[in-house]
Design a protein around this motif. Structure first.
Motif, mmCIF file in Angstrom:
data_model
loop_
_atom_site.group_PDB
_atom_site.id
_atom_site.type_symbol
_atom_site.label_atom_id
_atom_site.label_comp_id
_atom_site.label_asym_id
_atom_site.label_seq_id
_atom_site.Cartn_x
_atom_site.Cartn_y
_atom_site.Cartn_z
ATOM 1 N N GLN A 6 0.843 -1.204 0.000
ATOM 2 C CA GLN A 6 0.000 0.000 0.000
ATOM 3 C C GLN A 6 0.879 1.256 0.000
ATOM 4 O O GLN A 6 0.652 2.197 -0.760
ATOM 5 N N LYS A 7 1.926 1.232 0.837
ATOM 6 C CA LYS A 7 2.807 2.404 0.963
ATOM 7 C C LYS A 7 3.458 2.745 -0.370
ATOM 8 O O LYS A 7 3.601 3.909 -0.735
ATOM 9 N N TYR A 8 3.905 1.692 -1.130
ATOM 10 C CA TYR A 8 4.631 1.944 -2.368
ATOM 11 C C TYR A 8 3.797 1.678 -3.620
ATOM 12 O O TYR A 8 4.319 1.604 -4.727
ATOM 13 N N ASN A 9 2.483 1.525 -3.416
ATOM 14 C CA ASN A 9 1.538 1.364 -4.531
ATOM 15 C C ASN A 9 1.843 0.135 -5.405
ATOM 16 O O ASN A 9 1.883 0.208 -6.617
ATOM 17 N N PHE A 10 2.096 -1.015 -4.727
ATOM 18 C CA PHE A 10 2.386 -2.260 -5.445
ATOM 19 C C PHE A 10 1.311 -3.330 -5.248
ATOM 20 O O PHE A 10 1.521 -4.476 -5.615
ATOM 21 N N SER A 11 0.191 -2.951 -4.635
ATOM 22 C CA SER A 11 -0.830 -3.961 -4.312
ATOM 23 C C SER A 11 -1.230 -4.766 -5.539
ATOM 24 O O SER A 11 -1.405 -5.984 -5.477
ATOM 25 N N HIS A 12 -1.377 -4.063 -6.701
ATOM 26 C CA HIS A 12 -1.830 -4.762 -7.917
ATOM 27 C C HIS A 12 -0.790 -5.798 -8.371
ATOM 28 O O HIS A 12 -1.131 -6.819 -8.959
ATOM 29 N N CYS A 13 0.505 -5.547 -8.101
ATOM 30 C CA CYS A 13 1.541 -6.524 -8.482
ATOM 31 C C CYS A 13 1.465 -7.757 -7.577
ATOM 32 O O CYS A 13 1.670 -8.879 -8.021
ATOM 33 N N CYS A 14 1.184 -7.515 -6.293
ATOM 34 C CA CYS A 14 1.186 -8.623 -5.328
ATOM 35 C C CYS A 14 0.040 -9.607 -5.596
ATOM 36 O O CYS A 14 0.081 -10.740 -5.135
ATOM 37 N N ARG A 15 -0.942 -9.156 -6.349
ATOM 38 C CA ARG A 15 -2.065 -10.058 -6.674
ATOM 39 C C ARG A 15 -1.720 -10.985 -7.840
ATOM 40 O O ARG A 15 -2.442 -11.902 -8.156
ATOM 41 N N LYS A 16 -0.587 -10.712 -8.500
ATOM 42 C CA LYS A 16 -0.170 -11.563 -9.630
ATOM 43 C C LYS A 16 0.756 -12.668 -9.136
ATOM 44 O O LYS A 16 1.172 -12.669 -7.992
ATOM 45 N N GLY A 17 1.129 -13.579 -10.020
ATOM 46 C CA GLY A 17 2.006 -14.679 -9.606
ATOM 47 C C GLY A 17 3.269 -14.749 -10.450
ATOM 48 O O GLY A 17 3.276 -14.357 -11.605
ATOM 49 N N GLU A 20 4.668 -12.890 -13.997
ATOM 50 C CA GLU A 20 3.870 -11.660 -14.176
ATOM 51 C C GLU A 20 4.077 -10.702 -13.018
ATOM 52 O O GLU A 20 4.065 -9.497 -13.196
ATOM 53 N N ARG A 21 4.261 -11.253 -11.824
ATOM 54 C CA ARG A 21 4.482 -10.400 -10.646
ATOM 55 C C ARG A 21 5.820 -9.672 -10.774
ATOM 56 O O ARG A 21 5.908 -8.461 -10.555
ATOM 57 N N ARG A 22 6.871 -10.430 -11.161
ATOM 58 C CA ARG A 22 8.196 -9.802 -11.325
ATOM 59 C C ARG A 22 8.157 -8.696 -12.362
ATOM 60 O O ARG A 22 8.721 -7.626 -12.185
ATOM 61 N N LEU A 23 7.481 -8.981 -13.477
ATOM 62 C CA LEU A 23 7.401 -8.008 -14.555
ATOM 63 C C LEU A 23 6.632 -6.770 -14.109
ATOM 64 O O LEU A 23 6.976 -5.644 -14.480
ATOM 65 N N CYS A 24 5.591 -6.978 -13.311
ATOM 66 C CA CYS A 24 4.781 -5.865 -12.801
ATOM 67 C C CYS A 24 5.642 -4.964 -11.912
ATOM 68 O O CYS A 24 5.619 -3.744 -12.034
ATOM 69 N N PHE A 25 6.447 -5.576 -11.024
ATOM 70 C CA PHE A 25 7.356 -4.783 -10.183
ATOM 71 C C PHE A 25 8.349 -4.018 -11.061
ATOM 72 O O PHE A 25 8.646 -2.856 -10.823
ATOM 73 N N PHE A 26 8.846 -4.708 -12.090
ATOM 74 C CA PHE A 26 9.817 -4.090 -12.991
ATOM 75 C C PHE A 26 9.221 -2.851 -13.658
ATOM 76 O O PHE A 26 9.834 -1.788 -13.695
ATOM 77 N N HIS A 27 8.004 -2.995 -14.208
ATOM 78 C CA HIS A 27 7.382 -1.871 -14.920
ATOM 79 C C HIS A 27 7.050 -0.708 -13.993
ATOM 80 O O HIS A 27 6.865 0.417 -14.448
ATOM 81 N N ASN A 28 6.975 -0.971 -12.707
ATOM 82 C CA ASN A 28 6.638 0.099 -11.768
ATOM 83 C C ASN A 28 7.839 0.631 -10.994
ATOM 84 O O ASN A 28 7.681 1.395 -10.057
ATOM 85 N N LYS A 29 9.024 0.214 -11.413
ATOM 86 C CA LYS A 29 10.224 0.760 -10.756
ATOM 87 C C LYS A 29 10.271 2.263 -10.980
ATOM 88 O O LYS A 29 9.893 2.748 -12.045
#
Length: 504
Positions: A6-17, A20-29
């Protein structure tokens, strides 16, 4: 972890597996790290004492500080930097002149970190925006120039390991990245006799140092029996049949043969030539007499290289005609007009990188390849690596349309017409006496920021007017720092400069 997404706005990435989760974190760096202060520098004595008291904590803190300021650097590079940093700390803590030792020894590996960071970011940007084939072509060009005696079949086998390394490194999978790098270097060293004569010493080093050594080793000598041109791609009657049988492999082999014969060309130029050849065959293979058409391919390649050469010559003329500072101001104005949406920190960084590219390359015999390679990396920085970017649509078009030709696309760009400048000057013309305490480097940074923010505020002003206002800023600092009451002087001169900019 509780609260972190929530603090770093990654909730949507944590719902992936998994992937896809790694890529989501990457795109939001966070690509723009302007919110971080410069890397903290401890007093040398304090640095040595801290290292002595707790080596592990000291090194961990250094890796943390460097990593967050270089969010896209591959893990093996960070480990090498940490090892070099420890080596430097051990050496300098034994010296009498500690500060001088740290300053001298830090410079080369800060440059090394920046250079590899740019290259890695550019390669991953190519993979993310254009897919694996472009990255494959970049690697073919680089490896064929570096190892001109490697057989195509052997290169294809090596590329499989290189591709899986980039998959891990670009997605941010640290363990796969380190393993992948080690696998590539072991592959090269196990076949070094048929790959290169320049890497024997490198292959005798331990695993982390081995990789860096091979990356920075010299290009191998071109085999004596390698003709200057590969006739089978231009003079053979059955080129179209071979292309149609397996287009990807055919183009890969063309790029391999052309690259190993032309060590003087840059990677982007080799990719341009491959694209020109691919387009030419599309045209020729639909004609009645294809061989009569593609036999003139060399002329097309030479024309393409001529155009690229002219761009480089023009840039090196800027370098010859303007001093280092004026060259930087020239690029700061141009880049800010092109992409005013970027942060002031990013724009000042890009301007400095352009100057480094030209001052590094414009006096070398291999000027063309050096400038073209380094400026292409600056464009890679400008284009960014992930999707989290707000940029001028015309710049975005150049970044996403054609990787090989983005340089010439940028050449024809004008100032961003869609940009709406801020309605107020946001303190741009508020100067204080603390400017008098700024050392040369700090004052230079403030001048760069002033110029970029001025262009953001007044994008319609011509270069001469912007240069004039920058000169006024320099004069104000000089005048007020000599005044009896600097603060009062700054107040008066600031309002004059603000009024002059309003009237411009």
């Amino acid at each position: 972890m509780e609260g972190l997404p929530q603090k770093y706005n990654f909730s949507h990435c944590c719902r992936k597996g998994d992937f896809e989760r790694r890529l989501c974190f990457f795109h939001n760096k966070k690509a723009d790290i302007g919110f971080l202060p410069p890397l903290p520098t401890l007093d040398p004595e304090e640095k040595c004492q801290t290292y002595k008291n707790n080596r592990e904590s000291f090194l961990n803190n250094y890796v943390y500080e460097v990593s967050r300021r270089n969010p896209f650097v591959f893990a093996p590079t960070l480990l090498t930097v940490a090892a070099r940093f420890e080596e430097m700390t051990k050496t300098c803590c034994e010296e009498q002149e500690k500060a001088n030792c740290f300053r001298t020894k830090a410079e080369p590996f800060i440059y090394y970190l920046k250079a590899l960071s740019s290259y890695q970011k550019n390669a991953c940007g190519a993979l993310m925006k254009f897919g694996p084939q472009i990255l494959q072509f970049i690697n073919i060009a680089v490896l064929s120039q570096k190892f001109p005696k490697i057989e195509f079949k052997q290169l294809t086998s090596l590329l499989e390991d290189v591709s899986s390394k980039y998959d891990g490194c670009c997605e941010g999978d640290v363990v796969q990245c380190i393993r992948g790098r080690s696998k590539v270097m072991s592959h090269i060293c196990s076949k070094q006799d048929s790959i290169s004569s320049k890497i024997k010493d490198c292959c005798e080093k331990k695993i982390p140092e081995r990789g860096e050594c091979i990356i920075y080793s010299n290009k191998d000598d071109r085999p004596n029996d390698l003709s200057l041109r590969e006739a089978k791609f231009i003079e053979s009657d059955n080129v179209c049949e071979k292309r149609d049988a397996d287009q990807a492999n055919f183009m890969a082999e063309f790029l391999y043969e052309y690259s190993r014969r032309h060590p003087e060309l840059s990677t982007p130029e080799l990719l341009r030539i491959a694209k020109v050849y691919e387009d030419l065959l599309k045209e020729c293979c639909n004609m009645e007499n294809p061989p009569g058409c593609y036999r003139h391919a060399e002329n097309r390649f030479n024309e393409t290289t001529e155009k690229s050469l002219k761009i480089v010559q023009r840039e090196c003329e800027h370098f010859q005609n303007l001093g280092k500072d004026d060259l930087k101001y020239h690029y700061l104005i141009n880049l800010t007009k092109l992409a005013p949406q970027l942060s002031t920190e990013e724009l000042t960084f890009l301007g400095k990188e352009m100057v480094i590219a030209l001052t590094t390359c414009c006096t070398l015999s291999e000027e063309f390849a050096c400038v073209d390679n380094l400026v292409d990396l600056v464009l890679g920085e400008l284009c960014g690596i992930n999707e989290n970017r707000n940029i001028n649509p015309a710049v975005d078009h150049c970044c996403k349309t054609n990787f090989a030709f983005r340089r010439s696309c940028f050449e024809s760009l004008e100032a961003d017409k869609t940009y709406v400048p801020p309605s107020t000057s946001q303190g741009l013309f508020t100067f204080h006496a603390d400017l008098c305490q700024a050392h040369n480097e700090e004052l230079q940074r403030k001048k760069d920021r002033f110029l970029v923010n001025l262009v953001k505020l007044k994008p319609e002003l011509a270069g001469e007017e912007l240069w004039s206002l920058l000169a006024d800023f320099t004069n104000v600092v000089e005048k007020c720092c000599k005044a009896q009451e600097p603060e009062a002087c700054f107040k008066e001169e600031s309002s004059k400069l603000a009024a002059k900019s309003q009237a411009a």
